[in-house]
Write a protein that holds these residues in place. Structure first.
Motif, mmCIF file in Angstrom:
data_model
loop_
_atom_site.group_PDB
_atom_site.id
_atom_site.type_symbol
_atom_site.label_atom_id
_atom_site.label_comp_id
_atom_site.label_asym_id
_atom_site.label_seq_id
_atom_site.Cartn_x
_atom_site.Cartn_y
_atom_site.Cartn_z
ATOM 1 N N THR A 150 36.288 -34.647 -6.692
ATOM 2 C CA THR A 150 37.109 -34.106 -7.837
ATOM 3 C C THR A 150 38.278 -34.368 -7.825
ATOM 4 N N TRP A 151 39.164 -34.499 -6.655
ATOM 5 C CA TRP A 151 40.452 -34.646 -6.531
ATOM 6 C C TRP A 151 41.149 -35.939 -5.893
ATOM 7 N N CYS A 194 35.610 -31.777 -2.768
ATOM 8 C CA CYS A 194 36.869 -31.581 -3.153
ATOM 9 C C CYS A 194 37.493 -33.138 -3.327
#
Length: 430
Positions: A286-287, A283
């Motif tokens: 990705t972010w 995560c």
């Protein structure tokens, strides 16, 4: 990052694969070695002493190896140290099975293993800017992917270690760690052979000569000392690593032996934590580039730090321990991608080896003390008190940035080009 050059991502993904192999083996060793010492000596203090003998040379050689990494090349140093580690770590199970491994010999071998791992790990970190430049990806993508690999290795290595220790014994499980070093060296050598090696752009000393070793080492320290954010990160991580070292090397093995059902449950707890940490790191990869770093740091350290100590202070059911491992593991997956990106963004390319080595050395500096303190507190006051002390200390250390406004600078993402990888055998540019 130039848009006129073709992205070459084989070095990045090859390095990640190499790290996956090496880190999985290291995680096996992380559980197998202290459990072996604890079972054969029945002494938490001796267990902590083995960790001390490994960590002191590891930290020292991290510091001293920085200028060598910048001058010789991160790739070459990493491969050389991995090959050496293959033979040193492999000697431990061989000598034990032959009945020749005395405690003094074990201390000498783990010290030599630490001396090789220190510059080897530092070199694997120093190569990151060059990999990012070659692959043409955001820095936080690379650090997030590496954190994913690291956390996945923790999950797989811990689960694998629990089974190996139960079936073939803790000493023989170290064979996996030894083999992983050899495979890691081969993979890195293959994957990075195609990396572009830019010509040197200058020399650090006068008349084209590189600075002397001591001056190179001092240059790295002067830069680090002048950057309060990097220095604050290093000291904060040093304190948390000290507590984590006590947790992994002494507190958890004693808990597993006393309340938790032995090495199988020990491996299960670490595997669950590592698995959800890997999910958190995915995560983050990705972010994380779009998240506020400062707030994310505070929230994730709040959930991944002290709760895992407090739940083990009392005789809680296993499902409660695993539930905390899920939450704390996921939160911890965001930490390294954020701090890693901040570190690499703030270091000039020609100082990457020295400054990153100094930072990681500072981060590791207090780790030898952790297992000794953990063993001493357990011996004097019991496991419950040791868990409560460690958990409280972890909370205070990780929440101090909440009252220090300087830490808010980690939210700044400077628009800078990734550092170029220094060519093999060539002095770093000024």
């Amino acid at each position: 990052m130039s848009s006129t050059t073709t992205a070459n991502r084989r070095p990045l993904y090859g390095w990640l694969t190499s790290e996956a192999v090496s880190l999985t083996g290291t995680r096996v060793s992380m559980l197998a070695l202290p459990y072996f010492v604890l079972v054969t000596t029945d002494s938490p203090v001796k267990t902590g002493l083995v960790a001390l003998f490994e960590m002191v040379p590891l930290v020292l050689l991290k510091v001293l190896g920085g200028p060598i990494i910048d001058r010789v090349g991160a790739r070459r140093v990493s491969i050389t140290c991995d090959v050496g580690s293959l033979f040193v770590v492999g000697s431990i199970p061989l000598l034990y099975d032959a009945g020749l491994l005395r405690f003094g010999a074990l201390l000498a071998l783990v010290a030599l293993a630490g001396a090789l791992r220190g510059p080897g790990d530092a070199a694997k970190g120093a190569i990151v800017p060059g990999l990012v430049e070659s692959a043409q990806v955001p820095m936080e993508r690379a650090t997030g992917l590496h954190a994913t690999v690291e956390r996945s290795a923790t999950m797989l290595g811990a689960a694998f270690a629990g089974g190996l220790i139960a079936v073939i014994g803790a000493a023989n499980a170290l064979v996996v760690d030894a083999v992983s070093f050899g495979l890691s060296a081969l993979l890195l050598a293959w994957a990075t052979a195609s990396m572009a090696r830019p010509a040197a752009t200058g020399a650090e000393g006068e008349e084209g000569d590189p600075l002397p070793y001591r001056a190179q080492l001092a240059a790295g320290w002067h830069f680090l000392r002048g950057d309060r954010v990097l220095l604050a990160i290093a000291f904060m991580v040093a304190l948390t690593n000290m507590i984590d070292a006590a947790y992994a090397s002494v507190l958890m093995p004693v808990w597993a032996r006393t309340w938790g059902g032995g090495p199988a449950v020990l491996g299960l707890v670490f595997a669950v934590f590592g698995g959800f940490a890997a999910l958190g790191a995915i995560c983050a990869a990705t972010w994380a580039a779009r998240l506020p770093r400062y707030t994310t740091y505070l929230v994730t350290f709040l959930v991944c730090g002290s709760p895992r100590f407090f739940v083990l202070a009392w005789d809680n059911p296993l499902w409660t321990v695993l539930a905390i491992a899920v939450v704390s593991g996921f939160g911890s997956g965001f930490i390294n991608p954020i701090l890693g990106a901040v570190i690499y963004e703030r270091i000039p390319g020609h100082l990457v080896g020295r400054v990153s080595s100094l930072i990681t050395a500072l981060c590791f500096a207090l780790m030898p003390i952790g297992p000794l303190l953990g063993g001493a507190i357990i011996s004097g006051a019991g496991l419950m008190v040791a868990m409560l002390v460690a958990g409280s200390a972890y909370f205070l250390v990780t929440m101090l940035p909440a009252v220090d406004p300087k830490w808010r600078e980690i939210d700044v993402r400077p628009a800078v080009e990734p550092a170029e990888q220094v060519s093999e055998g060539t002095p770093a540019p000024a």
